[in-house]
Design an enzyme around this catalytic site. Structure first.
Site, PDB file in Angstrom:
ATOM      1  N   ASP A  60      -4.675  -3.390  -9.414  1.00  0.00           N
ATOM      2  CA  ASP A  60      -3.769  -4.105  -8.522  1.00  0.00           C
ATOM      3  C   ASP A  60      -4.562  -5.226  -7.837  1.00  0.00           C
ATOM      4  O   ASP A  60      -5.559  -4.951  -7.162  1.00  0.00           O
ATOM      5  CB  ASP A  60      -3.240  -3.083  -7.495  1.00  0.00           C
ATOM      6  N   PHE A  83       1.779 -14.105 -12.383  1.00  0.00           N
ATOM      7  CA  PHE A  83       3.116 -13.498 -12.477  1.00  0.00           C
ATOM      8  C   PHE A  83       3.227 -12.205 -11.682  1.00  0.00           C
ATOM      9  O   PHE A  83       4.336 -11.798 -11.337  1.00  0.00           O
ATOM     10  CB  PHE A  83       3.441 -13.126 -13.934  1.00  0.00           C
ATOM     11  N   LYS A  87       9.966  -7.745  -8.303  1.00  0.00           N
ATOM     12  CA  LYS A  87      11.032  -8.740  -8.520  1.00  0.00           C
ATOM     13  C   LYS A  87      12.452  -8.227  -8.383  1.00  0.00           C
ATOM     14  O   LYS A  87      13.397  -8.937  -8.731  1.00  0.00           O
ATOM     15  CB  LYS A  87      10.846  -9.387  -9.882  1.00  0.00           C
ATOM     16  N   SER A 127      11.156 -19.150  -7.989  1.00  0.00           N
ATOM     17  CA  SER A 127      12.517 -18.824  -8.400  1.00  0.00           C
ATOM     18  C   SER A 127      13.521 -19.784  -7.786  1.00  0.00           C
ATOM     19  O   SER A 127      13.329 -20.279  -6.668  1.00  0.00           O
ATOM     20  CB  SER A 127      12.832 -17.402  -7.922  1.00  0.00           C
ATOM     21  N   TYR A 152      12.742 -10.265  -1.192  1.00  0.00           N
ATOM     22  CA  TYR A 152      12.180 -10.805  -2.436  1.00  0.00           C
ATOM     23  C   TYR A 152      12.221 -12.337  -2.411  1.00  0.00           C
ATOM     24  O   TYR A 152      11.214 -13.004  -2.652  1.00  0.00           O
ATOM     25  CB  TYR A 152      12.969 -10.282  -3.645  1.00  0.00           C
ATOM     26  N   LYS A 156       9.089 -15.437  -2.198  1.00  0.00           N
ATOM     27  CA  LYS A 156       8.901 -16.627  -3.043  1.00  0.00           C
ATOM     28  C   LYS A 156       8.764 -17.879  -2.167  1.00  0.00           C
ATOM     29  O   LYS A 156       7.942 -18.757  -2.431  1.00  0.00           O
ATOM     30  CB  LYS A 156      10.057 -16.786  -4.036  1.00  0.00           C
ATOM     31  N   PHE A 181      15.172 -20.492 -13.299  1.00  0.00           N
ATOM     32  CA  PHE A 181      16.577 -20.142 -13.117  1.00  0.00           C
ATOM     33  C   PHE A 181      16.728 -18.730 -13.699  1.00  0.00           C
ATOM     34  O   PHE A 181      16.020 -17.844 -13.269  1.00  0.00           O
ATOM     35  CB  PHE A 181      17.469 -21.275 -13.643  1.00  0.00           C
ATOM     36  N   ASN A 182      17.592 -18.456 -14.648  1.00  0.00           N
ATOM     37  CA  ASN A 182      17.750 -17.057 -15.084  1.00  0.00           C
ATOM     38  C   ASN A 182      17.132 -16.816 -16.460  1.00  0.00           C
ATOM     39  O   ASN A 182      17.794 -17.089 -17.478  1.00  0.00           O
ATOM     40  CB  ASN A 182      19.232 -16.678 -15.089  1.00  0.00           C
ATOM     41  N   LEU A 203      21.988  -9.036 -15.535  1.00  0.00           N
ATOM     42  CA  LEU A 203      23.170  -9.043 -16.405  1.00  0.00           C
ATOM     43  C   LEU A 203      22.868  -8.762 -17.880  1.00  0.00           C
ATOM     44  O   LEU A 203      23.482  -7.878 -18.482  1.00  0.00           O
ATOM     45  CB  LEU A 203      23.870 -10.409 -16.266  1.00  0.00           C
ATOM     46  N   ARG A 234      25.485 -19.290 -13.722  1.00  0.00           N
ATOM     47  CA  ARG A 234      24.016 -19.350 -13.660  1.00  0.00           C
ATOM     48  C   ARG A 234      23.502 -20.205 -14.807  1.00  0.00           C
ATOM     49  O   ARG A 234      24.189 -20.407 -15.806  1.00  0.00           O
ATOM     50  CB  ARG A 234      23.410 -17.934 -13.829  1.00  0.00           C
ATOM     51  N   ARG A 298      29.111  -8.801  -5.803  1.00  0.00           N
ATOM     52  CA  ARG A 298      27.859  -8.139  -5.444  1.00  0.00           C
ATOM     53  C   ARG A 298      27.281  -8.848  -4.212  1.00  0.00           C
ATOM     54  O   ARG A 298      27.129 -10.077  -4.225  1.00  0.00           O
ATOM     55  CB  ARG A 298      26.886  -8.234  -6.622  1.00  0.00           C
TER      56      ARG A 298
HETATM   57  C1  UD1 Z   1      18.472 -12.577  -9.511  1.00  0.00           C
HETATM   58  C2  UD1 Z   1      17.777 -13.316  -8.394  1.00  0.00           C
HETATM   59  C3  UD1 Z   1      16.698 -14.170  -8.948  1.00  0.00           C
HETATM   60  C4  UD1 Z   1      15.769 -13.371  -9.799  1.00  0.00           C
HETATM   61  C5  UD1 Z   1      16.573 -12.754 -10.919  1.00  0.00           C
HETATM   62  C6  UD1 Z   1      15.697 -11.937 -11.834  1.00  0.00           C
HETATM   63  C7  UD1 Z   1      19.134 -13.887  -6.442  1.00  0.00           C
HETATM   64  C8  UD1 Z   1      20.135 -14.824  -5.881  1.00  0.00           C
HETATM   65  N1  UD1 Z   1      18.758 -14.146  -7.692  1.00  0.00           N
HETATM   66  O1  UD1 Z   1      19.244 -13.548 -10.220  1.00  0.00           O
HETATM   67  O2  UD1 Z   1      15.970 -14.747  -7.908  1.00  0.00           O
HETATM   68  O3  UD1 Z   1      14.765 -14.207 -10.302  1.00  0.00           O
HETATM   69  O4  UD1 Z   1      17.575 -11.919 -10.353  1.00  0.00           O
HETATM   70  O5  UD1 Z   1      15.325 -10.724 -11.270  1.00  0.00           O
HETATM   71  O6  UD1 Z   1      18.705 -12.987  -5.796  1.00  0.00           O
HETATM   72  N2  UD1 Z   1      26.230  -9.470 -12.945  1.00  0.00           N
HETATM   73  C9  UD1 Z   1      27.369  -8.766 -13.271  1.00  0.00           C
HETATM   74  N3  UD1 Z   1      27.235  -7.471 -13.670  1.00  0.00           N
HETATM   75  C10 UD1 Z   1      26.014  -6.850 -13.761  1.00  0.00           C
HETATM   76  C11 UD1 Z   1      24.845  -7.583 -13.422  1.00  0.00           C
HETATM   77  C12 UD1 Z   1      24.995  -8.896 -13.017  1.00  0.00           C
HETATM   78  O7  UD1 Z   1      28.476  -9.284 -13.196  1.00  0.00           O
HETATM   79  O8  UD1 Z   1      25.970  -5.654 -14.109  1.00  0.00           O
HETATM   80  C13 UD1 Z   1      26.366 -10.880 -12.547  1.00  0.00           C
HETATM   81  C14 UD1 Z   1      25.826 -11.170 -11.159  1.00  0.00           C
HETATM   82  O9  UD1 Z   1      26.796 -10.939 -10.184  1.00  0.00           O
HETATM   83  C15 UD1 Z   1      25.449 -12.647 -11.312  1.00  0.00           C
HETATM   84  C16 UD1 Z   1      25.047 -12.790 -12.775  1.00  0.00           C
HETATM   85  O10 UD1 Z   1      25.585 -11.645 -13.434  1.00  0.00           O
HETATM   86  O11 UD1 Z   1      26.559 -13.450 -11.077  1.00  0.00           O
HETATM   87  C17 UD1 Z   1      23.552 -12.803 -12.992  1.00  0.00           C
HETATM   88  O12 UD1 Z   1      22.989 -11.695 -12.306  1.00  0.00           O
HETATM   89  P1  UD1 Z   1      21.464 -11.278 -12.492  1.00  0.00           P
HETATM   90  O13 UD1 Z   1      21.123 -11.194 -13.939  1.00  0.00           O
HETATM   91  O14 UD1 Z   1      21.210 -10.067 -11.653  1.00  0.00           O
HETATM   92  O15 UD1 Z   1      20.642 -12.516 -11.929  1.00  0.00           O
HETATM   93  P2  UD1 Z   1      20.761 -13.290 -10.518  1.00  0.00           P
HETATM   94  O16 UD1 Z   1      21.353 -12.453  -9.485  1.00  0.00           O
HETATM   95  O17 UD1 Z   1      21.381 -14.615 -10.795  1.00  0.00           O
END
Ligand code: UD1
Length: 343
Positions: A60, A83, A87, A127, A152, A156, A181-182, A203, A234, A298
């Protein structure tokens, strides 16, 4: 002689893909990872793709003494890509002090040891979460940093401030923060990919696990947003494109080309996709219809965010190349491989 790059968190999702791209560009990669959210077999995956096994030191980096000892054995590290961090947004709310310690102390330790090494600088994992819900879309690097919605996100922001303050103090190393971004997808070989522990928060891993039959259904969080189809938007970016941006940022540091000692770039595709579009893209690529349901919004989610990538395109000389279909196909190929699904 190959130049040596230290990748902290190199057994993790983005770190392992970056290690591959570095090795393929001719660098020697050394990894520090405490394996708290990753597994040693990821190193096997890197070796399977590149034919080269990077050195792995398991500890660590919050442990300053161990970090100093590491650099005594590797005085020739030319640059660092950092990295290693926690997260999970939700977990950061229930364990804020863990997040502040882990994410901030690790960076401070690296910056403190850096001037005693040959390293020319550090690339930092930031991020788009630092922008919150931007007032203007697409979001440029000039957009104001908004109050973080989670510990979190706050780490950042604080880490970027630390980078800025550190270089302002007159040190001669350079730093670049990359604001992701994502990131989604996996290496096209399916030798490495995302390995979430337990129930995924993000997601795409949730979707691919639902496709693999591990989760019963995918819940779409909110269908009443002010977006074209009512679901959140996103900017999804392929992890391999993101990894390539780290190589370019590292080379910018190595060549001393950066205009400032602290720079920051948005890394996205510039294109927004809705949750519904991602689910549909998966169904198209996999040929499977997912069991899906609508659930309440959420907490903490922003409505829409996608990048203005012109600064990264023009100044960094980087552009994302892979399409959403590639991202989803590679994520699905990886999920099938780790679950032993044939077709
Ligand atoms: C989040 C963090 C981002 C981080 C990333 C990776 C925030 C605002 N963003 O991104 O900083 O780098 O995670 O860990 O805190 N969704 C669903 N169903 C699900 C899961 C997600 O509908 O089961 C939707 C969410 O509501 C969102 C989108 O999918 O609209 C993306 O979600 P997610 O993949 O968790 O990423 P972020 O929240 O955008």
């Amino acid at each position: 002689m190959k130049q040596k790059i230290l990748v902290t968190g190199g057994a993790g999702y983005i770190g392992s893909h970056t290690a591959v791209e570095l090795i393929e560009r001719g660098y020697e990669v050394v990894i520090i990872d405490d394996l708290s959210n990753s597994e040693e077999r990821v190193i096997d995956g890197i070796e399977a793709i590149t034919g080269t096994r990077p050195d792995l030191a398991v500890f660590d980096i919050c442990d300053e003494a161990k970090l100093e000892l590491f650099f005594q054995g590797h005085p020739d590290v030319a640059a660092i890509i950092h990295f290693a961090a926690s997260k999970a947004v939700g977990e950061s709310v229930s364990k804020p002090l863990h997040y502040y310690r882990n994410n901030i102390v690790s960076l401070v330790n690296l910056l403190e040891v850096l001037p005693t090494t040959q390293a020319k600088g550090l690339v930092f994992s930031s991020s788009c979460t630092i922008y919150g819900q931007p007032d203007v879309l697409p979001v440029t690097e000039h957009a104001p940093v908004k109050k973080a919605l989670s510990p979190y996100g706050n780490t950042k922001q604080i880490c970027e401030e630390i980078l800025q303050d550190a270089v302002t103090s007159g040190v001669d190393y350079r730093t670049i923060a990359l604001r992701y971004f994502n990131p989604i997808g996996a290496h096209p070989s399916a030798e490495i990919g995302e390995l979430p522990r337990g129930v995924p928060n993000n997601l795409v891993p949730f979707i691919t696990q639902t496709g693999a039959g591990i989760r019963e259904k995918i819940s779409i969080f909110g269908d009443d947003y002010d977006t074209p189809d009512g679901t959140c938007v996103r900017d999804y970016i392929h992890v391999v494109d993101l990894a390539k941006a780290h190589v370019i940022a590292t080379e910018r540091i190595l060549s001393g080309k950066s205009s400032e000692k602290y720079e920051y770039f948005n890394l996205g595709t510039g294109k927004g996709s809705s949750v519904k579009e991602i689910v549909e893209a998966f169904e198209k690529v996999s040929g499977k219809e997912l069991n899906k349901t609508y659930a309440p919004r959420r907490p903490g989610d922003v409505e829409a965010v996608y990048a203005d990538t012109s600064y990264a395109n023009d100044e960094l000389g980087w552009k994302s190349e892979l399409e959403l279909g590639d991202m989803i196909a590679s994520a699905w190929k990886w999920e099938k491989k780790i679950r032993g699904i044939d077709s």
